[in-house]
Enzyme design. Structure first.
Site, PDB file in Angstrom:
ATOM      1  CB  SER A 275      -0.884  -0.005   1.247  1.00  0.00           C
ATOM      2  OG  SER A 275      -1.283   1.306   1.573  1.00  0.00           O
ATOM      3  CD  GLU A 288      -7.645  -7.329  -4.080  1.00  0.00           C
ATOM      4  OE1 GLU A 288      -8.510  -6.650  -3.538  1.00  0.00           O
ATOM      5  OE2 GLU A 288      -6.431  -7.032  -4.035  1.00  0.00           O
TER       6      GLU A 288
END
Ligand code: ARG
Length: 475
Positions: A275, A288
């Protein structure tokens, strides 16, 4: 433009731009030339062309193939598509002889042939990639066959299973996908050449010969159907859709199992991302995106089916658009196939975490085992189910695991219990005793893996044989 004999006006610029298909079909040049070479040889063999003319055309086509490969020949938009660009270059090189190539042929049977040749090669490549994914599952199953995890139904802990059994479940799904791709290959295995625009030809074309040269099983049986149908593409989309659904569903599992709440599966760092703000994060972005790209693949199938559903027999220009979604879908599927096998092979398990995740629901995880134990002692299954349900309630109230109950407590709850009850109260025992064919028992999983290896070897050999066979039809 070659079809302009009957026109009085030039084609509008916007029309050229709107109708051209080079953005989709220029990549087909090599396969288009193969089809043309077969067609020219056949025309020479049946005497529509002289032997010399046929040879001249074939040599000219090979030169053009080299020009395109080396980037010397670029397509002109005003020439609409790959077919006309190649043909007009041939005429430029050979003059009137080049103008004979398109004898007895239409772009309608031509594009159908070119696409089938192109897809045949592409599908074989997808099969190779799919074999690598299947191998990855076998690899993990072998490594994790003795590891006990919880199996889930309704995303609630259900019964203990071998992690190897879990991997082999995906092996089965993706092996069926392999079969669906095989079906798409068999459904394209007929040669359209000679169907013409729609009705065949007045010329004595030898359709069996072109079919043989290009390595097809046989010529198509009905010329109208030949130029109208795109079933083989729909068959690919069916494969791709189920493949995408399987990949997404598996990705969802792995995302869950690696989350802190489950926390027993470990993804490789090299396949995760961080992140920009939270330093502690390790995100499963690859999975994902595998999940996220699925919708497009399903959408491309709908796109083709919707295009086809209202089309009058036979060829309609709408069909030119069949390639857009198809190529996009193939790109997505091969992208997923590139990234999944190395991710799977490096995915590992934290055995202790898997065990403690199970222990939290320990009373529940072995409940079916106890019920089946009571069945062996003579109780009807429904009675056993009821009694064990009561027992679970008792454990939950007393905050005790099934393993922590004394024989007296057992007997008080379920009088039929014998001292041998303690022999079945372990996760390993529970897995080992589910020994029905295809069940999760360690020996069953080992057998699945052995058979899986054999099935994979069979596919690998058949694929290699097909590739070798096609080498003789490379043209
Ligand atoms: N570019 C067309 C396609 O991809 C093939 C050409 C057929 N065009 C025609 N006007 N009959 O389907």
């Amino acid at each position: 433009m070659m079809w302009k004999g009957r026109f009085e006006e030039d084609t509008a610029q916007v029309v050229l731009k709107f109708t051209q298909s080079l953005d989709l079909d220029w990549r087909l040049y090599d396969h288009d030339i193969r089809g043309s070479v077969a067609h020219a040889r056949m025309l020479g063999a049946v005497g529509v062309l002289s032997k010399e003319e046929a040879v001249q055309i074939e040599d000219g086509l090979n030169e053009i193939r080299r020009e395109i490969r080396d980037g010397e020949l670029k397509p002109f938009e005003r020439l609409e598509d790959v077919h006309m660009n190649i043909e007009s270059r041939l005429i430029e090189r050979l003059g009137p002889v080049g103008a004979k190539l398109h004898t007895g042929r239409s772009r309608n049977d031509q594009i159908a042939t070119t696409m089938r040749l192109y897809l045949r090669d592409s599908f074989l490549d997808l099969q190779s990639a799919l074999l690598l994914l299947l191998e990855a599952f076998l690899d993990r199953a072998e490594k994790h066959k003795k590891v006990v995890i919880s199996g889930y139904t309704h995303l609630q802990q259900a019964q203990p299973i071998s992690l190897g059994h879990y991997w082999m479940a995906w092996f089965e799904s993706f092996l069926r996908d392999y079969g669906r791709l095989q079906f798409a290959l068999s459904s394209l295995d007929e040669c359209p050449l000679g169907a013409g625009a729609l009705a065949g030809s007045t010329l004595p074309l030898d359709r069996a010969m072109t079919s043989r040269l290009l390595g097809f099983e046989r010529p198509t049986r009905n010329s109208l159907d030949t130029v109208a149908q795109r079933d083989y593409m729909a068959d690919y989309h069916h494969f791709a859709s189920l493949f995408a659904v399987h990949a997404a569903r598996m990705a969802e599992d792995l995302i869950l199992y690696t989350s802190q709440e489950f926390g027993w599966l470990k993804l490789p760092d090299s396949f995760c991302t961080g992140s920009s703000i939270m330093p502690q994060k390790k995100n499963p972005d690859v999975l994902e995106l595998v999940r996220g790209k699925t919708g497009q693949v399903l959408g491309h199938m709908m796109d083709l089916l919707i295009t086809l559903k209202g089309l009058p027999m036979t060829y309609d220009r709408d069909l030119q658009e069949d390639k857009r979604g198809l190529f996009a879908s193939m790109g997505t599927v091969s992208g997923v196939l590139e990234v999944l096998p190395p991710l799977i092979v490096k995915t590992d398990v934290d055995e202790a975490a898997a065990r403690s995740a199970l222990a939290k629901g320990f009373s529940l995880a072995l409940a079916t085992d106890v019920a089946e134990y009571l069945v062996v002692k003579g109780l009807p299954f429904r009675d056993a189910h009821w009694k064990v349900g009561k027992l679970v309630k008792y454990c939950l109230e007393k905050k005790k695991h099934l393993t922590e109950l004394t024989l007296a407590e057992w007997r008080e709850q379920i009088p039929e219990t014998q001292p041998d009850i303690f022999e079945i109260l372990s996760l390993e025992e529970s897995v080992a005793r589910r020994n029905t064919y295809g069940g999760t028992a360690f020996v069953q999983v080992a057998a699945q893996i052995d058979q899986g290896k054999e099935r994979l070897l069979e596919k690998t050999k058949a694929l290699e044989a097909e590739r070798n066979r096609l080498k003789e039809h490379a043209l």
